[in-house]
Design a protein around this motif. Structure first.
Motif, mmCIF file in Angstrom:
data_model
loop_
_atom_site.group_PDB
_atom_site.id
_atom_site.type_symbol
_atom_site.label_atom_id
_atom_site.label_comp_id
_atom_site.label_asym_id
_atom_site.label_seq_id
_atom_site.Cartn_x
_atom_site.Cartn_y
_atom_site.Cartn_z
ATOM 1 N N HIS A 114 8.658 2.541 -0.577
ATOM 2 C CA HIS A 114 7.529 1.620 -0.651
ATOM 3 C C HIS A 114 7.987 0.166 -0.633
ATOM 4 N N ASN A 127 -1.159 -2.124 0.258
ATOM 5 C CA ASN A 127 -0.958 -1.083 -0.755
ATOM 6 C C ASN A 127 -1.978 0.037 -0.664
ATOM 7 N N TRP A 137 -0.617 2.054 2.009
ATOM 8 C CA TRP A 137 0.526 2.821 1.497
ATOM 9 C C TRP A 137 0.068 4.085 0.769
#
Length: 638
Positions: A184, A454, A457
């Motif tokens: 990440h 995010n 993600w």
């Protein structure tokens, strides 16, 4: 020599009654001679080591069971790099120093009450000490030594004596969640590098060249593909190459540089996302990319970095281009001095090729692995004219890419579902996504961009099989996002939508958690990059604001003596008390570092802490006045 060996043995035997000493002493002496350390292998438990559901641990209090869940995840063979040696990641990042300590710690955790705190001295459980229900249940320090004794040589002596330990970051704080965290972080670095250097969020057809497919660096292959670019990663050791390929993280492997160039051209043309592992030396790859440019005028690389383990350059962290993998392994043992010279020659060639390509338009950054620091020591051309002590010809990824994100208060927030149930993780993913979407409506464009990365993600992580070991998730969030997600998850535990407590935590590599002048704090330019007040204050502040456990370390990422860093774990059990702790502690855990970055002159941090003060009437930060007229300084000094 013999005296020191005797002291190491004496130290190890302290854990056992005298009746056992005659049996254990020869075994421990053998380990010491063979490995330079006493691991006490005979006490390694025969049970399958993994994060068992929280209800399966014997305990008086559930918070202690949550800590056991996290410890055993760090030692799970599917997660840990060298589980027999209690090493979780990074080659030497340990959970404990020996197996007797593991057994004692689990015994203490299973018997402790909420009026006791377990005190950990560099792997050694000093014992259970009376404390308050509001105190941390465990306080960990790793590698704390008097500053003048924080050298590599001192570490090796102390480690052999069994009196200190290198906890990396989340190995010794029981908070590692497998490679997901680094995938990440790498993804965000590559996406933000594209925005900064190439002026685009669309990386299709762009080429990212780097090295290393080991414990941490292996993430680069996966991150490149999720980012949509062409990732070409050199690795000299066949074992990690094969492992990453079997894992599905690396799409293709080649030993042939001609084939490598051909695949880069094809992938660029068709704009396919590709991770290509080159089985060979990174220096050969860089030199070939320069030859291609000279021969054809094609610059086949847009972005470049490096993840060889240069915090450990002479013991296998870096393989020089002049030798094969086998020859290098032989020489580093048979003639360490000669090996050091060869490494330095290789680093000079390494930098020479990068310098030539970057002059033609490739963008390179240092990945915080001490690459430019060691290259400078080798005499390579990496000086920045007029630069400070932490500045080189190329920026570190913190200076140019992640530092601005830290200064907005964003960093690696994570949580672990202690039920071990994937459906709990899916539920928390949904909660986090909807929280971030809701907040996104009322934030600045820069912050919204980070939230949307995010949210993307979390959606991708589910598809890409990111969970190894415990049911965990990581995302980058700012203060408001972290607090909102924690409170929403705590409510879901209270309502039974999530079936067991959730541990929240973060990587130490964060806004406030780490003082590291060549990495996390390399974009601090007021001279305080070598000060460690922030990381130490952070751990103390987390401890009395509600953390379930806290940890403070010397070393992590860039090596022993180069960094002070800390972390925490906080159990969300659905209680009102847990919500109160999370709110108070997380606000401090982010604001501390933002305030420090603001005081050092960072404009993002200035704006962020201003907004936070408007939102929180009890927060009052000392704000800097900047010199507006440079002539005043000049006149005063002349």
């Amino acid at each position: 020599g013999v005296q020191r060996l005797g002291l190491s043995l004496r130290n190890a035997l302290r854990y056992f009654p005298p009746a056992l000493h005659s049996t254990l002493a020869p075994e421990f002496a053998q380990e010491l001679r063979q490995y330079g350390h006493i691991y006490m292998y005979r006490f390694c438990p025969s049970i399958r080591m993994r994060a068992y559901p929280i209800d399966e641990y014997p305990c008086q209090i559930r918070h202690a069971a949550a800590i056991m869940h996290m410890i055993m995840n760090n030692l799970d063979p599917a997660v840990a790099q060298f589980p027999q040696e209690l090493v979780t990641y990074g080659g030497n990042g340990q959970v404990f120093s020996n197996w007797a300590q593991f057994r004692l710690v689990l015994h203490y955790l299973s018997t402790m009450s909420e009026e006791q705190t377990l005190v950990m001295y560099s792997g050694h459980p000093l014992g259970l000490f009376p404390s308050l229900p509001s105190s941390p249940r465990c306080v960990i320090t790793n590698g704390m030594v008097i500053p003048n004794y924080s050298s590599r040589e001192s570490y090796e002596k102390m480690f052999a004596l069994g009196i200190t330990m290198y906890g990396q970051m989340t190995a010794g704080s029981y908070c590692y969640i497998g490679p997901q965290g680094i995938v990440h972080g790498t993804l965000l670095t590559v996406l933000n590098a594209g925005r900064r250097y190439l002026g685009t969020s669309d990386l299709r057809g762009r080429v990212f060249v780097t090295s290393g497919l080991g414990g941490m660096s292996g993430a680069q292959a996966k991150a490149a593909v999720i980012a949509g670019c062409v990732g070409v990663i050199a690795e000299v050791d066949e074992a990690p190459l094969k492992k990453r390929h079997e894992q599905g993280w690396l799409m293709e492997i080649t030993k042939d540089l001609d084939h490598c160039m051909q695949r880069i051209r094809q992938a660029k043309r068709s704009k396919m996302a590709l991770s290509l592992g080159y089985h060979g030396n990174i220096v050969d790859l860089w030199e070939r990319l320069w030859e291609e440019y000279e021969r054809t005028g094609d610059l086949l690389v847009d972005l470049g970095s490096d993840q060889t383990s240069l915090h450990n350059p002479f013991s296998g962290g870096y393989y020089p281009v002049q030798l094969s993998f086998e020859q290098a392994n032989q020489l580093m043992n048979s003639d360490p001095q000669r090996f050091r010279t060869v490494v330095h020659e290789s680093l000079r060639r390494h930098i020479a090729a990068i310098n030539k390509l970057s002059e033609e338009g490739m963008y390179f950054w240092d990945y915080g692995n001490a690459f430019l620091l060691e290259a400078k020591r080798a005499g390579a051309e990496v000086q920045k004219s007029g630069g400070g002590a932490t500045e080189f010809k190329y920026p570190s990824y913190v200076q140019h890419i992640m530092g601005d994100i830290f200064s907005l208060g964003f960093g690696p927030f994570r949580w672990v579902c202690t039920s071990g149930n994937p459906s709990d993780l899916a539920e928390t993913d949904d909660i986090a996504t909807s929280v971030l979407e809701e907040i996104s409506a009322s934030v600045t464009e820069r912050v919204r961009q980070q939230y949307s990365d995010n949210i993307r993600w979390i959606r991708e992580a589910g598809k890409h099989n990111m969970v190894v070991g415990s049911q965990a998730r990581i995302l980058y969030s700012d203060q408001r996002g972290r607090v909102s997600i924690a409170l929403a998850i705590n409510k879901a535990v209270a309502d039974g939508r999530v079936t067991a407590p959730v541990v929240i935590s973060r990587d130490h590599h964060d806004v406030s958690g780490t003082d590291s002048p060549f990495r996390e704090t390399s974009n601090i330019y007021d001279g305080s990059a070598f000060c460690a007040d922030m990381a130490v204050q952070n751990v103390i502040g987390d401890a009395f604001r509600g953390a379930t456990w806290v940890s403070l370390h010397n070393g992590g990422g860039v090596g022993w003596g180069e960094v002070i860093n800390g972390g925490f774990g906080l159990v969300l059990d659905g209680s009102e008390e847990a919500g109160k702790r999370a709110r108070t502690m997380l606000n401090w855990d982010v604001s501390n570092g933002v305030a420090r970055r603001c005081w050092s002159g960072n404009s993002n941090a200035y704006e962020t802490i201003q907004l936070t003060m408007e939102d929180q009437p009890h927060l009052r930060v000392t704000m800097p006045y900047h010199v507006q007229d440079e002539h005043i300084l000049y006149n005063a000094l002349h």
